[in-house]
Motif scaffolding. Structure first.
Motif, mmCIF file in Angstrom:
data_model
loop_
_atom_site.group_PDB
_atom_site.id
_atom_site.type_symbol
_atom_site.label_atom_id
_atom_site.label_comp_id
_atom_site.label_asym_id
_atom_site.label_seq_id
_atom_site.Cartn_x
_atom_site.Cartn_y
_atom_site.Cartn_z
ATOM 1 N N ASP A 112 -83.620 -61.145 68.940
ATOM 2 C CA ASP A 112 -84.958 -61.351 69.619
ATOM 3 C C ASP A 112 -85.317 -60.176 70.495
ATOM 4 O O ASP A 112 -84.313 -59.347 70.820
ATOM 5 C CB ASP A 112 -84.865 -62.661 70.800
ATOM 6 N N ALA A 113 -86.384 -60.221 71.134
ATOM 7 C CA ALA A 113 -87.007 -58.840 71.738
ATOM 8 C C ALA A 113 -86.089 -58.619 73.083
ATOM 9 O O ALA A 113 -85.993 -57.267 73.226
ATOM 10 C CB ALA A 113 -88.214 -59.087 72.447
ATOM 11 N N VAL A 114 -85.636 -59.591 73.751
ATOM 12 C CA VAL A 114 -84.749 -58.892 74.836
ATOM 13 C C VAL A 114 -83.525 -58.252 74.589
ATOM 14 O O VAL A 114 -82.917 -57.285 74.945
ATOM 15 C CB VAL A 114 -84.425 -60.412 75.894
ATOM 16 N N ARG A 135 -82.943 -57.006 71.669
ATOM 17 C CA ARG A 135 -83.178 -55.581 71.156
ATOM 18 C C ARG A 135 -83.390 -54.635 71.994
ATOM 19 O O ARG A 135 -82.609 -53.386 72.070
ATOM 20 C CB ARG A 135 -84.494 -55.711 70.531
ATOM 21 N N LYS A 136 -84.089 -54.906 73.197
ATOM 22 C CA LYS A 136 -84.114 -53.754 74.165
ATOM 23 C C LYS A 136 -82.665 -53.531 74.860
ATOM 24 O O LYS A 136 -82.519 -52.316 75.074
ATOM 25 C CB LYS A 136 -85.122 -54.400 75.404
ATOM 26 N N GLU A 137 -82.188 -54.471 75.113
ATOM 27 C CA GLU A 137 -80.636 -54.187 75.710
ATOM 28 C C GLU A 137 -79.791 -53.127 74.702
ATOM 29 O O GLU A 137 -79.212 -52.391 75.071
ATOM 30 C CB GLU A 137 -79.803 -55.446 75.759
#
Lengths: 302, 244
Positions: free
Chosen positions: A164-166, A168-170
């Motif tokens: 998920d996008a969160v 991925r950012k982490e």
């Protein structure tokens, strides 16, 4: 000396040309991205560079070692996080890490410093079986296992696919911190929005490289005028714009459509055309292309 | 009957763990509904209940008017399903896959023939109609899988991360098909990790730890959360999710 040198490498599986005369080089300490969809040849290239597959043609070196002739020496110098989860699901978190450390003749303690920031998040679960971890946690453990022997070059094959996008950012924030330690990294991803996090990128499609440049360099490869267009009824807007005499391409891009037009078309022309078809709340603005626009333009010309 | 999906406090517990926690929402017929959430937020559990594959612990849900406790067989007749992981049989040909799925849904011989010809023509698959699906490019497979999920003219189709791994042009061609199906009145219930795709939905819900934390149009969500992208909305809502 470049950390990775790929010189005219090709690899076929039967009649499928997975990688076709690819050349590129990665500098020490660089975070380099291979950007492309499934079937682009990213995984095959990774397997060649980590000595799991021999190229049919061409040659490649990683930290100066030839991937075919010096494969044994090279294996302890690279870390590899494959696209598919490849740890032992019935060993615990700690057992997996300890296993990989031991295989490379080292220990968790010896290189703990390198993984500490990531591993502290896993430590509360160190007695849990790896197979029972959540997706994000598995990914962090796989990264720790790829780092535990302190490699000089880290290869990450689609570490964020299906995540998920969160998360991925982490994950990209973790890679940024590893970069500060001068680790060379080659990362592949099908997500175009992640390309901006790399120093340089190669856009790949069906075994070939479409472009190699910095993210902003790739954006500037797009030379045509580009407009973002929005109106109340998106589906009707796409249909009408694709029929317009001035349209070259029209694709959905989030809340806007991205439109390229024939030479000499003005925003007023587009506006008039849409008003004649009773579109409401019309917005038309010229924009700078993104990496995805460039990728799509290069695909069509390739 | 203008609602394709109606739920009221729909809940599923596995032991002490509440996977889906009193979710209440509805989806209009012909709507493109984006069902977003972080990994582990409870989306898959919710979808399995809506498809009649998993009995809820409590609460209610109706799919095209059918009850998820008692009318699961009727539900399976009126829904289509496609996921990135499983959709087509790789060792059957294009035509065989269409006939297989059409047959399962009880299409008669004449309808099967007509439907096969129609799909093959629409997708421009004439030259590969008798080739194994395994030999097709991923983008073609995905578009075929979507057509096959619609073979029995379902009222609602569930798409679970349908566009993973494909190139940006193919991904948009896939969304063109979604728009066309919605335009013909099929309800689209879609999950995705691409935040630009969330913008293509009429409305979007975002699940966090088993609950629906937000549900609105993309522009409404961006306004409420004071950000200019769906990625921004998602980052605000889903960050801090427990990662157990």
């Amino acid at each position: 000396m470049d950390a990775i040198v790929i010189d005219n490498v090709s690899k076929a599986y039967g009649s499928t040309k997975a990688v076709q005369t690819v050349s590129l080089s990665v500098k020490p300490g660089e975070l380099f991205g291979l950007i492309g969809p499934d079937g682009a040849g990213k995984t095959t290239l990774f397997k060649i560079l980590v000595t799991l597959l021999r190229p049919d043609e061409g040659r490649a070196t990683v930290v100066g070692r030839d991937v075919v002739k010096d494969f044994r020496a090279l294996r302890s110098l690279v870390g590899y996080m494959p696209g598919r989860f490849s740890l032992y699901p019935d060993l615990t978190v700690e057992e997996n890490l300890s296993f990989f450390a031991t295989v490379f003749g080292t220990s968790i303690q010896a290189n703990y410093d390198l993984i500490r920031e990531i591993y502290v998040q896993l430590e509360p679960f160190k007695d849990r079986r790896a197979g029972a971890l959540s997706g994000g946690m598995k990914q962090k453990l796989a990264l720790c296992c790829a780092l535990i022997h302190k490699p000089e070059v880290l290869f990450l094959d689609e570490p964020t696919t299906g995540v998920d996008a969160v998360s991925r950012k982490e994950f990209w924030e973790m890679l940024q911190r590893l970069k500060e330690r001068q680790l060379t990294m080659l990362v592949s991803t099908p997500y175009m929005d992640e390309a901006n996090r790399c120093d340089r990128i190669a856009l790949m499609q069906t075994g070939q490289i479409l472009a190699i440049d910095t993210p902003s360099g790739v954006e500037h490869l797009f030379r045509k005028p580009l407009y973002a267009v929005k109106a109340a009824e998106t589906f009707r807007l796409i249909q009408d714009l694709r029929k317009a005499p001035f349209t070259q391409t029209c694709y959905a891009f989030g809340e806007y459509l991205h439109l390229t037009t024939e030479e000499g078309t003005t925003p007023a022309d587009i506006d008039r055309y849409l008003r004649e078809r009773r579109h409401e709340h019309v917005t038309i603005k010229p924009i700078q292309a993104g990496i995805e626009d460039s990728f799509m333009a290069l695909m069509q010309h390739g | 009957m203008d609602k394709a999906v109606i739920t009221n406090k729909l809940t599923k517990k596995f032991g002490d763990f509440v996977a889906t926690n009193e979710i209440t929402f509805d989806v209009a017929q012909g709507e493109i509904f984006g069902f977003l959430g972080a990994n582990g937020a409870g989306k898959t559990t919710a979808i399995r209940m809506l498809c009649g594959l998993l009995k809820p612990t409590s609460g209610d849900a109706r799919i095209a008017g059918f009850d998820v406790y008692r009318q699961t067989e009727q539900i399976k007749q009126v829904i289509g399903y496609m996921s990135q992981k499983f959709s087509l049989y790789e060792d059957l040909t294009v035509r065989e896959n269409i006939r297989f799925y059409g047959g399962i849904y009880g299409l008669n011989r004449a309808d099967l023939k007509a439907k096969s010809d129609q799909i093959i023509e629409q997708l421009n698959l004439g030259s590969v109609a008798d080739k194994l699906v395994a030999s097709l490019p991923l983008g073609w497979k995905q578009r075929l899988a979507f057509s096959v999920a619609l073979v029995h003219n379902p009222r609602i189709v569930f798409l679970d991360e349908p566009t993973g791994g494909v190139d940006p042009i193919t991904r948009r061609q896939f969304w063109d098909m979604i728009y066309e199906a919605a335009d013909r009145g099929t309800t689209i219930f879609v999950t995705t990790h691409y935040m630009d795709e969330a913008e293509y939905c009429n409305r979007v819900s975002i699940m966090v730890d088993g609950r629906i934390k937000a549900l609105d149009t993309p522009s409404g969500l961006k306004r409420s959360f004071g950000t200019d992208s769906m990625d921004g909305v998602f980052q605000i809502l889903a960050r801090g999710t427990s990662t157990k």
